[in-house]
Design an enzyme around this catalytic site. Sequence first.
Site, PDB file in Angstrom:
ATOM      1  N   TYR A 135      68.340 108.028 115.345  1.00  0.00           N
ATOM      2  CA  TYR A 135      67.448 108.353 116.466  1.00  0.00           C
ATOM      3  C   TYR A 135      67.398 107.229 117.500  1.00  0.00           C
ATOM      4  CZ  TYR A 135      65.580 112.386 113.892  1.00  0.00           C
ATOM      5  OH  TYR A 135      65.429 113.573 113.220  1.00  0.00           O
ATOM      6  N   LYS A 190      72.390 109.455 101.521  1.00  0.00           N
ATOM      7  CA  LYS A 190      73.626 110.247 101.544  1.00  0.00           C
ATOM      8  C   LYS A 190      74.752 109.231 101.334  1.00  0.00           C
ATOM      9  CE  LYS A 190      75.745 114.214 102.172  1.00  0.00           C
ATOM     10  NZ  LYS A 190      75.666 115.309 101.204  1.00  0.00           N
ATOM     11  N   ASP A 222      70.774 116.310 100.259  1.00  0.00           N
ATOM     12  CA  ASP A 222      70.935 117.760 100.079  1.00  0.00           C
ATOM     13  C   ASP A 222      70.276 118.209  98.779  1.00  0.00           C
ATOM     14  OD1 ASP A 222      72.900 116.097  99.061  1.00  0.00           O
ATOM     15  OD2 ASP A 222      74.547 117.512  99.323  1.00  0.00           O
ATOM     16  N   ASP A 246      62.398 113.008 108.653  1.00  0.00           N
ATOM     17  CA  ASP A 246      61.909 113.977 109.638  1.00  0.00           C
ATOM     18  C   ASP A 246      62.027 115.389 109.067  1.00  0.00           C
ATOM     19  OD1 ASP A 246      61.149 115.172 111.968  1.00  0.00           O
ATOM     20  OD2 ASP A 246      62.910 114.603 113.140  1.00  0.00           O
ATOM     21  N   ASP A 250      58.877 117.921 106.957  1.00  0.00           N
ATOM     22  CA  ASP A 250      58.486 119.264 107.417  1.00  0.00           C
ATOM     23  C   ASP A 250      58.663 120.290 106.306  1.00  0.00           C
ATOM     24  OD1 ASP A 250      57.794 118.402 109.922  1.00  0.00           O
ATOM     25  OD2 ASP A 250      58.941 119.940 110.975  1.00  0.00           O
TER      26      ASP A 250
END
Length: 366
Positions: A135, A190, A222, A246, A250
Amino acid sequence: MKIAVLPGDGIGTEIIAEAVRVLQALELPLELESAPVGGAAYEAHGHPLPEATLALAKAADAVLFGAVGDWKYDKLPRELRPEQAILGLRKQLGLFANFRPAICYEQLTHASSLKPELVAGLDILIIRELTGDIYFGQPRGRRVATDGNFPGAEEAYDTMRYSRPEIERIAHVAFQAARRRSKKVTSVDKSNVLETFQFWKDTVIEVHAQYPDVTLEHMYVDNAAMQLVKAPKAFDVVVTGNMFGDILSDEAAMLTGSIGMLPSASLDQHNKGLYEPSHGSAPDIAGKGVANPLATILSAAMMLRYSLNQAAQAERIESAVQAVLSAGLRTGDIWSEGTRRVGTREMGDAVVAALGGKGVTGLTRS
Ligand code: NAD
């Protein structure tokens, strides 16, 4: 204790108004000062994070933030879009640790999209690194590709990067938080594909040596996304980078029934923080008086606990919220058969009443 109150856009003004009334009902020596941010600030001052708003946030002991954004600003240059205000505040205030508790209240077990037995008693804490990762990584932009699958074609690129100190400080925060809970940290990465996250994993393992009383496990992002809906209660503290956090936070939000219930805290090195609901400005329901103010009210409780050293007052608010839920009040997002649908203001009124020890009266179930 000075609090900067930044309502923002959309439902931001409606939900912040209720959180402010709850704070005022505590009768603490709080000085609340409000300033525009996001689209509202762009309209008034031509910038989503005006100098005066930033100065107020820097001078305050804590920031209570509503939400920013509206589709009507989508055509603005990126640096003038409302969402830049929140990114700017995080950066300028050095807020690197985002705490998102996902708690499934007993009264809302049936509002979750998962089976009740999977979420009953759920209490997990997602800690997201906030200032690094793809980001913020430079360089980023658009160019004509000189290599890759389509040399000569237009392409866009971002840069994923993390430095050792950035990973170390968020790892310390996670291990210390786990010590106050059930002493287990899941680091999500990851590392099988990304160099950045192999470095993340190696560094978290090094920091873990200082916390032998805390169990550390590693999970690919994942798999973590899958496990969060398969067996969410197996987690306690989850620590991860900016982008994965992020997305996963959610996902965790929905386990609890509604994003309208989820508070969050973003903290600096010294526990100064910005407190905001996990959701956005919800332009689809803005101005209708139907938004759930509880995530913002619970964010105010987190502010009292983490930045203002008022844990007992935080518990008062949390108990009042529980009382209101037990009385059967629900905004539309958490409403179910047999409960009473109320609006934003009525929900705020009920929390204030419960705080006053008056009980939640006249709230008959329908
Ligand atoms: P959103 O969180 O605003 O809304 C998603 C869905 O959840 C909508 O259906 C909305 O009605 C509902 N919802 C959200 N909060 C609710 C509440 N308190 N009570 C009841 N229902 C609620 O996400 P979005 O629609 O993807 O984004 C809308 C705008 O918000 C965009 O401009 C986005 O950039 C911005 N945004 C801002 C923040 C922030 O300020 N920190 C975070 C996320 C999104």
